[in-house]
Structure formats: structure tokens, C-alpha cells
Design a protein around this motif. Structure first.
Motif, PDB file in Angstrom:
ATOM      1  N   ILE A  99       0.842  -1.207   0.000  1.00 34.69           N
ATOM      2  CA  ILE A  99       0.000   0.000   0.000  1.00 34.69           C
ATOM      3  C   ILE A  99       0.872   1.251   0.000  1.00 34.69           C
ATOM      4  N   GLN A 100       2.031   1.199   0.667  1.00 37.29           N
ATOM      5  CA  GLN A 100       2.959   2.341   0.678  1.00 37.29           C
ATOM      6  C   GLN A 100       3.363   2.700  -0.751  1.00 37.29           C
ATOM      7  N   HIS A 101       3.580   1.680  -1.584  1.00 40.18           N
ATOM      8  CA  HIS A 101       3.961   1.940  -2.973  1.00 40.18           C
ATOM      9  C   HIS A 101       2.777   2.428  -3.802  1.00 40.18           C
ATOM     10  N   LEU A 102       1.560   2.141  -3.358  1.00 39.52           N
ATOM     11  CA  LEU A 102       0.365   2.538  -4.113  1.00 39.52           C
ATOM     12  C   LEU A 102      -0.214   3.880  -3.665  1.00 39.52           C
ATOM     13  N   ILE A 103       0.429   4.554  -2.723  1.00 39.32           N
ATOM     14  CA  ILE A 103      -0.119   5.814  -2.194  1.00 39.32           C
ATOM     15  C   ILE A 103      -0.390   6.833  -3.298  1.00 39.32           C
ATOM     16  N   PRO A 104       0.516   7.072  -4.256  1.00 39.10           N
ATOM     17  CA  PRO A 104       0.191   8.054  -5.311  1.00 39.10           C
ATOM     18  C   PRO A 104      -1.076   7.690  -6.091  1.00 39.10           C
ATOM     19  N   GLU A 105      -1.236   6.401  -6.394  1.00 39.74           N
ATOM     20  CA  GLU A 105      -2.437   5.964  -7.129  1.00 39.74           C
ATOM     21  C   GLU A 105      -3.694   6.123  -6.274  1.00 39.74           C
ATOM     22  N   ILE A 106      -3.611   5.789  -4.993  1.00 38.22           N
ATOM     23  CA  ILE A 106      -4.764   5.945  -4.092  1.00 38.22           C
ATOM     24  C   ILE A 106      -5.147   7.409  -3.982  1.00 38.22           C
ATOM     25  N   MET A 107      -4.142   8.293  -3.845  1.00 35.91           N
ATOM     26  CA  MET A 107      -4.433   9.734  -3.777  1.00 35.91           C
ATOM     27  C   MET A 107      -5.127  10.205  -5.053  1.00 35.91           C
ATOM     28  N   GLU A 108      -4.638   9.748  -6.196  1.00 31.41           N
ATOM     29  CA  GLU A 108      -5.247  10.158  -7.458  1.00 31.41           C
ATOM     30  C   GLU A 108      -6.697   9.688  -7.550  1.00 31.41           C
ATOM     31  N   ARG A 109      -6.952   8.448  -7.142  1.00 30.39           N
ATOM     32  CA  ARG A 109      -8.315   7.906  -7.217  1.00 30.39           C
ATOM     33  C   ARG A 109      -9.264   8.628  -6.256  1.00 30.39           C
ATOM     34  N   VAL A 110      -8.796   8.928  -5.047  1.00 32.35           N
ATOM     35  CA  VAL A 110      -9.642   9.648  -4.083  1.00 32.35           C
ATOM     36  C   VAL A 110      -9.923  11.059  -4.588  1.00 32.35           C
ATOM     37  N   ASN A 111      -8.906  11.726  -5.117  1.00 32.85           N
ATOM     38  CA  ASN A 111      -9.110  13.078  -5.650  1.00 32.85           C
ATOM     39  C   ASN A 111     -10.031  13.062  -6.865  1.00 32.85           C
ATOM     40  N   ARG A 112      -9.940  12.023  -7.686  1.00 28.75           N
ATOM     41  CA  ARG A 112     -10.854  11.898  -8.819  1.00 28.75           C
ATOM     42  C   ARG A 112     -12.285  11.690  -8.320  1.00 28.75           C
ATOM     43  N   PHE A 113     -12.425  10.929  -7.239  1.00 24.75           N
ATOM     44  CA  PHE A 113     -13.748  10.706  -6.654  1.00 24.75           C
ATOM     45  C   PHE A 113     -14.347  12.021  -6.158  1.00 24.75           C
ATOM     46  N   PHE A 114     -13.537  12.838  -5.474  1.00 22.23           N
ATOM     47  CA  PHE A 114     -14.022  14.122  -4.980  1.00 22.23           C
ATOM     48  C   PHE A 114     -14.219  15.128  -6.110  1.00 22.23           C
ATOM     49  N   GLY A 115     -13.391  15.060  -7.136  1.00 25.83           N
ATOM     50  CA  GLY A 115     -13.490  16.018  -8.227  1.00 25.83           C
ATOM     51  C   GLY A 115     -12.553  17.188  -8.071  1.00 25.83           C
ATOM     52  N   TYR A 116     -11.744  17.207  -7.034  1.00 28.54           N
ATOM     53  CA  TYR A 116     -10.740  18.248  -6.813  1.00 28.54           C
ATOM     54  C   TYR A 116      -9.650  17.656  -5.919  1.00 28.54           C
ATOM     55  N   LYS A 117      -8.584  18.421  -5.690  1.00 33.66           N
ATOM     56  CA  LYS A 117      -7.459  17.904  -4.903  1.00 33.66           C
ATOM     57  C   LYS A 117      -7.796  17.952  -3.414  1.00 33.66           C
TER      58      LYS A 117
END
Length: 181
Positions: A99-117
């Protein structure tokens, strides 16, 4: 103060009846289902979630495999802000390096879900993760089950939807009884 004066004070108090408590009226009764989202929203906000759908839709956001090994705990925003927050995740200890290696991808997916950073950082905490609820095959509600053909044509002419639904339900129950005998 003598006994007689105490007695008179008691008589005065006995003559005055206390006012009966009346619950303040809040309007007509409301269904419980209408109140539950408000209660849940307050609890989620108190514990750091601005939008409860992040928790409920976590498997959709990160995928079913990752949702089994990590889950969101809170999102903390800077005071007065609703962006650049810190997402706190609980991760199973054996899966923390992955999961530590996937943090950038998780952040991108959560931000995409919200629609902003909304998330700028992710903090990991190792611990037990509750597996997401399985979305099993749902059975069709009674209103979607087919009506016997001999009864279906006569019900289509009824204009009132409530009356039609009640009659359809009655027709289904009669059809099921005849089929089981």
C-alpha cells in the motif's frame, strides 16, 4: 421561625400546582429513514469524514482487492479548508509495504472521486481492517416479479398506481398459493 409559620408556607406551596411538562412540538412525525443520513453525517464529520460516501464506496474507489487490506479512517483538512487534506488509512500489517507503494495511485483515485485535490498526503496506520460488505446477488423485490398472464392484462387498465400495486401484490400471492398446491 416557628412551627406555625412553616406550616403556612407549606400550605401556600401546596395550593400552587406545578405546570405539567409539555414536549416542544417539532412539526409532523418524520420517517426514521429520513433522520438516519443526518445522524450518520454528524458522526462521520466528527470523526474526520466530510463525505461519508468515501467510506461506503471505498471498494469502488481503490478496487475490491485493495479494499480488503486497507480502509479509510479519516480525512483531516487544514483549519477552514476543504482541500489539501491528509487521508488516514488503516492497513493490514502484511500489506503495508504494498500500500505504501500505491499511495500516489490511491491519492489520485480519491481526488478523482471528490473532483478536486482533496487529499495531498496519506498516513498509514497498521491494524485490523474490516472486510467490505459483500454485494451478493440481490433478489428482485415483489413488485418486479412477473404477474400471472391471466391477471396482468386486467391490471394494466387501473390508473391509480397505489391501487394497482396492491392488486398486483394480491394477484402474486394468489398465484403463488395456486402454484404451491
Amino acid at each position: 421561625m416557628g412551627f406555625a409559620s412553616m406550616e403556612r408556607d407549606g400550605e401556600k406551596k401546596k395550593g400552587v400546582k406545578p405546570k405539567a411538562y409539555e414536549r416542544p412540538r417539532g412539526g409532523p412525525a418524520r420517517p426514521v429513514a429520513e433522520l438516519v443520513p443526518q445522524i450518520g453525517r454528524a458522526a462521520f464529520r466528527r470523526f474526520g469524514f466530510v463525505q461519508s460516501s468515501v467510506v461506503t464506496r471505498w471498494p469502488e474507489i481503490v478496487g475490491p482487492h485493495h479494499a480488503q487490506v486497507c480502509s479509510p479512517e479519516a480525512i483531516r483538512f487544514p483549519p477552514g479548508e476543504k482541500n489539501e487534506g491528509i487521508l488516514q488509512l488503516v492497513v493490514l500489517p502484511a500489506h503495508a509495504p504494498l500500500i505504501q507503494h500505491l499511495i500516489p495511485e490511491i491519492m489520485e483515485r480519491v481526488n478523482r472521486f471528490f473532483g478536486y485535490k482533496a487529499v495531498a498526503r496519506v498516513k498509514l496506520r497498521q491494524g485490523a481492517v474490516k472486510p467490505p460488505r459483500a454485494q451478493g446477488a440481490r433478489t428482485a423485490p415483489p413488485s418486479l416479479k412477473p404477474i400471472p398472464m391471466e391477471l396482468g392484462d386486467s391490471l394494466r387498465d387501473i390508473g391509480d398506481p397505489e391501487l394497482r400495486a396492491v392488486l398486483e401484490s394480491l394477484a402474486r400471492s394468489l398465484g403463488e398459493r395456486e402454484g404451491s398446491e
